[in-house]
Design a protein around this motif. Structure first.
Motif, PDB file in Angstrom:
ATOM      1  N   VAL A 230       2.969  20.944  70.350  1.00  0.00           N
ATOM      2  CA  VAL A 230       4.296  20.324  70.416  1.00  0.00           C
ATOM      3  C   VAL A 230       5.370  21.277  69.902  1.00  0.00           C
ATOM      4  O   VAL A 230       5.169  21.995  68.922  1.00  0.00           O
ATOM      5  CB  VAL A 230       4.369  18.987  69.628  1.00  0.00           C
ATOM      6  N   LYS A 231       6.505  21.250  70.615  1.00  0.00           N
ATOM      7  CA  LYS A 231       7.600  22.150  70.244  1.00  0.00           C
ATOM      8  C   LYS A 231       8.646  21.429  69.408  1.00  0.00           C
ATOM      9  O   LYS A 231       9.298  22.029  68.574  1.00  0.00           O
ATOM     10  CB  LYS A 231       8.259  22.701  71.509  1.00  0.00           C
ATOM     11  N   SER A 232       8.793  20.117  69.673  1.00  0.00           N
ATOM     12  CA  SER A 232       9.836  19.395  68.949  1.00  0.00           C
ATOM     13  C   SER A 232       9.254  18.187  68.232  1.00  0.00           C
ATOM     14  O   SER A 232       8.230  17.646  68.627  1.00  0.00           O
ATOM     15  CB  SER A 232      10.913  18.919  69.916  1.00  0.00           C
ATOM     16  N   PHE A 233       9.944  17.783  67.183  1.00  0.00           N
ATOM     17  CA  PHE A 233       9.494  16.645  66.395  1.00  0.00           C
ATOM     18  C   PHE A 233       9.569  15.356  67.216  1.00  0.00           C
ATOM     19  O   PHE A 233       8.709  14.493  67.126  1.00  0.00           O
ATOM     20  CB  PHE A 233      10.351  16.520  65.135  1.00  0.00           C
ATOM     21  N   LYS A 234      10.622  15.286  68.040  1.00  0.00           N
ATOM     22  CA  LYS A 234      10.817  14.120  68.897  1.00  0.00           C
ATOM     23  C   LYS A 234       9.597  13.918  69.806  1.00  0.00           C
ATOM     24  O   LYS A 234       9.052  12.819  69.936  1.00  0.00           O
ATOM     25  CB  LYS A 234      12.071  14.359  69.743  1.00  0.00           C
ATOM     26  N   ASN A 235       9.204  15.032  70.384  1.00  0.00           N
ATOM     27  CA  ASN A 235       8.053  15.028  71.274  1.00  0.00           C
ATOM     28  C   ASN A 235       6.773  14.631  70.530  1.00  0.00           C
ATOM     29  O   ASN A 235       5.962  13.848  71.021  1.00  0.00           O
ATOM     30  CB  ASN A 235       7.923  16.439  71.863  1.00  0.00           C
ATOM     31  N   PHE A 236       6.642  15.173  69.324  1.00  0.00           N
ATOM     32  CA  PHE A 236       5.464  14.890  68.498  1.00  0.00           C
ATOM     33  C   PHE A 236       5.369  13.405  68.155  1.00  0.00           C
ATOM     34  O   PHE A 236       4.323  12.781  68.279  1.00  0.00           O
ATOM     35  CB  PHE A 236       5.527  15.726  67.215  1.00  0.00           C
ATOM     36  N   LYS A 237       6.511  12.858  67.738  1.00  0.00           N
ATOM     37  CA  LYS A 237       6.561  11.444  67.361  1.00  0.00           C
ATOM     38  C   LYS A 237       6.103  10.555  68.505  1.00  0.00           C
ATOM     39  O   LYS A 237       5.299   9.645  68.341  1.00  0.00           O
ATOM     40  CB  LYS A 237       8.012  11.065  67.004  1.00  0.00           C
ATOM     41  N   LYS A 238       6.656  10.887  69.708  1.00  0.00           N
ATOM     42  CA  LYS A 238       6.354  10.100  70.883  1.00  0.00           C
ATOM     43  C   LYS A 238       4.854  10.175  71.206  1.00  0.00           C
ATOM     44  O   LYS A 238       4.194   9.183  71.445  1.00  0.00           O
ATOM     45  CB  LYS A 238       7.176  10.635  72.065  1.00  0.00           C
ATOM     46  N   LYS A 239       4.343  11.418  71.170  1.00  0.00           N
ATOM     47  CA  LYS A 239       2.959  11.642  71.583  1.00  0.00           C
ATOM     48  C   LYS A 239       1.940  11.050  70.606  1.00  0.00           C
ATOM     49  O   LYS A 239       0.958  10.445  71.020  1.00  0.00           O
ATOM     50  CB  LYS A 239       2.702  13.143  71.749  1.00  0.00           C
ATOM     51  N   ILE A 240       2.184  11.251  69.311  1.00  0.00           N
ATOM     52  CA  ILE A 240       1.162  10.805  68.349  1.00  0.00           C
ATOM     53  C   ILE A 240       1.109   9.294  68.259  1.00  0.00           C
ATOM     54  O   ILE A 240       0.088   8.710  67.906  1.00  0.00           O
ATOM     55  CB  ILE A 240       1.331  11.445  66.954  1.00  0.00           C
ATOM     56  N   ASN A 241       2.210   8.649  68.616  1.00  0.00           N
ATOM     57  CA  ASN A 241       2.180   7.193  68.652  1.00  0.00           C
ATOM     58  C   ASN A 241       1.265   6.674  69.745  1.00  0.00           C
ATOM     59  O   ASN A 241       0.665   5.620  69.620  1.00  0.00           O
ATOM     60  CB  ASN A 241       3.592   6.648  68.871  1.00  0.00           C
ATOM     61  N   ARG A 242       1.192   7.450  70.825  1.00  0.00           N
ATOM     62  CA  ARG A 242       0.351   7.049  71.946  1.00  0.00           C
ATOM     63  C   ARG A 242      -1.095   7.490  71.756  1.00  0.00           C
ATOM     64  O   ARG A 242      -2.006   6.725  71.940  1.00  0.00           O
ATOM     65  CB  ARG A 242       0.917   7.624  73.255  1.00  0.00           C
ATOM     66  N   ASN A 243      -1.269   8.761  71.366  1.00  0.00           N
ATOM     67  CA  ASN A 243      -2.603   9.330  71.206  1.00  0.00           C
ATOM     68  C   ASN A 243      -2.740  10.028  69.870  1.00  0.00           C
ATOM     69  O   ASN A 243      -1.937  10.900  69.566  1.00  0.00           O
ATOM     70  CB  ASN A 243      -2.866  10.399  72.274  1.00  0.00           C
TER      71      ASN A 243
ATOM     72  N   ILE B 191       7.428   9.292  58.424  1.00  0.00           N
ATOM     73  CA  ILE B 191       7.901   8.825  59.732  1.00  0.00           C
ATOM     74  C   ILE B 191       6.748   8.613  60.713  1.00  0.00           C
ATOM     75  O   ILE B 191       6.693   7.610  61.408  1.00  0.00           O
ATOM     76  CB  ILE B 191       8.934   9.823  60.335  1.00  0.00           C
ATOM     77  N   THR B 192       5.808   9.562  60.731  1.00  0.00           N
ATOM     78  CA  THR B 192       4.767   9.508  61.771  1.00  0.00           C
ATOM     79  C   THR B 192       3.419   9.009  61.268  1.00  0.00           C
ATOM     80  O   THR B 192       2.503   8.806  62.049  1.00  0.00           O
ATOM     81  CB  THR B 192       4.537  10.908  62.381  1.00  0.00           C
ATOM     82  N   LYS B 193       3.296   8.820  59.953  1.00  0.00           N
ATOM     83  CA  LYS B 193       2.025   8.392  59.337  1.00  0.00           C
ATOM     84  C   LYS B 193       0.913   9.407  59.593  1.00  0.00           C
ATOM     85  O   LYS B 193      -0.259   9.079  59.568  1.00  0.00           O
ATOM     86  CB  LYS B 193       1.559   7.022  59.864  1.00  0.00           C
ATOM     87  N   SER B 194       1.306  10.618  59.886  1.00  0.00           N
ATOM     88  CA  SER B 194       0.299  11.649  60.057  1.00  0.00           C
ATOM     89  C   SER B 194       0.581  12.772  59.077  1.00  0.00           C
ATOM     90  O   SER B 194       1.681  12.877  58.545  1.00  0.00           O
ATOM     91  CB  SER B 194       0.316  12.172  61.487  1.00  0.00           C
TER      92      SER B 194
END
Length: 477
Positions: free
Chosen positions: A408-421, A442-445
């Motif tokens: 992942v390049k951006s935090f926004k992208n990371f947030k979106k992705k880790i919520n799904r997978n 924010i992301t619980k990761s």
RNA sequence: CGGGGUGUAGCGUAGCCUGGAUAAUCGCGCCUGGUUUGGGACCAGGAGAUCAUAAGUUCAAAUCUUAUCACCCCGACCA
């Protein structure tokens, strides 16, 4: 694998059971032999690397902990503390603590043994000729965790803790490298567990260590992270606490350097979570308590003789083998039972096999069938299949881990992705503990580890500052 | 330790909302006898439960109330 399946699998395979205390489990014979196999394998690796096994006590005095706390700021948070030595019976006929039996000093059940180890090293180390000291112990430790889970997080668990003391920084760092290789070997060559490894961030580092090196993997379906092993480079932190100095070649008194490292019964949890399918567990052949189960289909004298013949051949080749002679249970049921237990190879013999001098072999991983000629060195074929199962299990687990590893390049992208997978997310990151806390809340990761440093500078996925640090993020158990 | 959920035979469950009569449904497992046995066998019979624990409400509690304990899930903590 969801959590309910995980628990059911552990119970139905007779690996472990709950005790009457939260987070404290009973490891049953089948589960314990998996652990013993891991122990035996790793003991051999330890011996090769010049480690000696020994035993330190379960109870540690508060006095020693206080020393440690003063200098390293380690506050044991989840320890069991022993304060009294006697009970008495009250008017209700209930047991209550006899307050008169209060101990002069509280005793702590070890959450780890650095304290007593370095207290002891002080007595052992006088000269550079005493170094290095390389020791290991297999024991139980207690950490009263709030949230527990079979093997993954128990209040009491079994582990191996290695400790070493060295005369120089370089030698200690070299030892870290050696232990890395020891763990890599165990995980890959014996447990079929793929992993990523790297350094913990300051926030996640053991408080007494200069750095912590970690091995991490992810579970098959969920993609949650599991820490498999850790190595702590203690620098001379503990030698300063316990004043462990030695006289060097030129007669000067200097501090010693140390490392400590461990793996625990959590590995059993990792194995279960990684190696399973719809039919249950698949055990890596090298640690399977039973590698081959022989299932006779009829109760017949000639067949019995044939089976013992096969069993003896396999035992001679160091293959662990058992025979199921229970004819009250139909074969189908046995097949399901042993599949669930994860036994790598089933050998089936009935009338047809007896006639043809063959035996039917079924692999647990692929369910592929083979017919082996019993007069033609079956052990060679079986050893080969065991080794193939091992290879395939490792490769499949590795593919699975790679499939769940994203960049992942951006935090926004990371947030979106880790919520799904869930999974491993690699990113460039500018070291900043405030940012790290934000990412976590924010992301619980969490940042599982710092995997590498690139030569080029890249933008941090969170702050956009330039950095060369590459990390792996994930959601852990 | 905070929020949510659950606790009934060895295991998994029905019943609980809306209390009721001999205190409990079904499946797996267990025991006995017989027929079976090539991917979870069938028939007949049988044993097994102070309904988590404690207190309360009631003529009456698995069911309602309260407390405690344990487990599961989600947080914080953590190998």
């Amino acid at each position: 694998m969801d959590d309910k399946k995980y628990i059911n699998l552990i119970k139905s395979t007779n690996i472990a059971d709950y005790s009457d205390i939260k987070g404290i489990i009973i490891i049953k014979p089948y589960g314990y032999s998996i652990w013993e196999n891991i122990k035996n394998i790793f003991n051999k690796i330890l011996i090769k690397n010049n480690y000696n096994n020994l035993y330190f006590p379960l109870l540690i005095s508060k006095k020693l902990f206080e020393l440690e706390n003063k200098k390293l700021n380690i506050i044991p948070k989840e320890c069991a503390i022993v304060t009294h030595s006697k009970f008495k019976i009250n008017y209700n006929n209930k047991l209550i603590i006899d307050k008169k039996s209060k101990l002069n000093q509280e005793l702590i059940i070890r959450p780890t043994s650095e304290t007593i180890v370095w207290y002891t090293f002080k007595k052992w180390i006088e000269s550079y000729r005493n170094l290095p000291i390389k020791i290991n112990q297999w024991c139980n430790v207690v950490r009263l965790e709030m949230r527990t889970k079979f093997f993954i997080r128990n209040s009491e668990f079994l582990w191996q803790e290695g400790h070493s003391a060295h005369s120089s920084k370089n030698e200690a760092l070299l030892e870290v490298k050696k232990v890395k290789l020891m763990y890599k070997k165990l995980l890959k060559n014996y447990l079929c567990i793929p992993f990523i490894s790297g350094y913990k961030t300051r926030k996640e580092t053991f408080p007494g260590a200069k750095f912590t090196y970690t091995f991490e993997t992810i579970t098959k379906e969920k993609g949650k992270s599991i820490q498999l092993a850790t190595i702590h480079y203690l620098s001379n932190n503990f030698s300063k606490v316990f004043n462990v100095k030695y006289t060097n070649e030129i007669g000067k008194k200097v501090y010693t350097w140390g490392i400590s490292w461990g793996i625990s019964t959590r590995l059993i949890g990792a194995i279960i979570m990684i190696h399973n399918d719809k039919k249950g567990l698949i055990l890596p052949p090298k640690i399977a308590p039973i590698q081959v189960i022989i299932i006779p289909l009829i109760n017949n004298y000639i067949l019995k003789k044939r089976i013992f013949f096969i069993k003896n051949i396999l035992i001679k080749s160091n293959i662990s083998v058992e025979i199921d002679n229970n004819f009250n249970i139909t074969p189908g049921k046995k097949f399901y039972k042993y599949d669930n237990m994860g036994i790598p190879i089933k050998l089936i013999i009935g009338i047809n096999e007896l006639k043809n001098n063959t035996v039917e072999l079924i692999r647990r991983d692929t369910f592929k069938k083979y017919y082996l000629d019993i007069n033609n060195n079956i052990y060679i074929k079986i050893l080969k299949i065991l080794s193939n199962i091992h290879k395939r299990m490792y490769i499949f687990a590795k593919i699975e881990m790679k499939r769940k590893t994203y960049f992942v390049k951006s935090f926004k992208n990371f947030k979106k992705k880790i919520n799904r997978n869930y999974g491993f997310y690699s990113a460039y990151w500018y070291k900043d503990s405030n940012n790290e806390s934000n990412i976590q809340s924010i992301t619980k990761s969490t940042i599982r580890c710092i995997t590498s440093k690139s030569k080029k500078q890249h933008k941090c996925f969170y702050s956009n500052k330039f950095t060369n640090i590459k990390i792996i993020l994930g959601k852990s158990y």
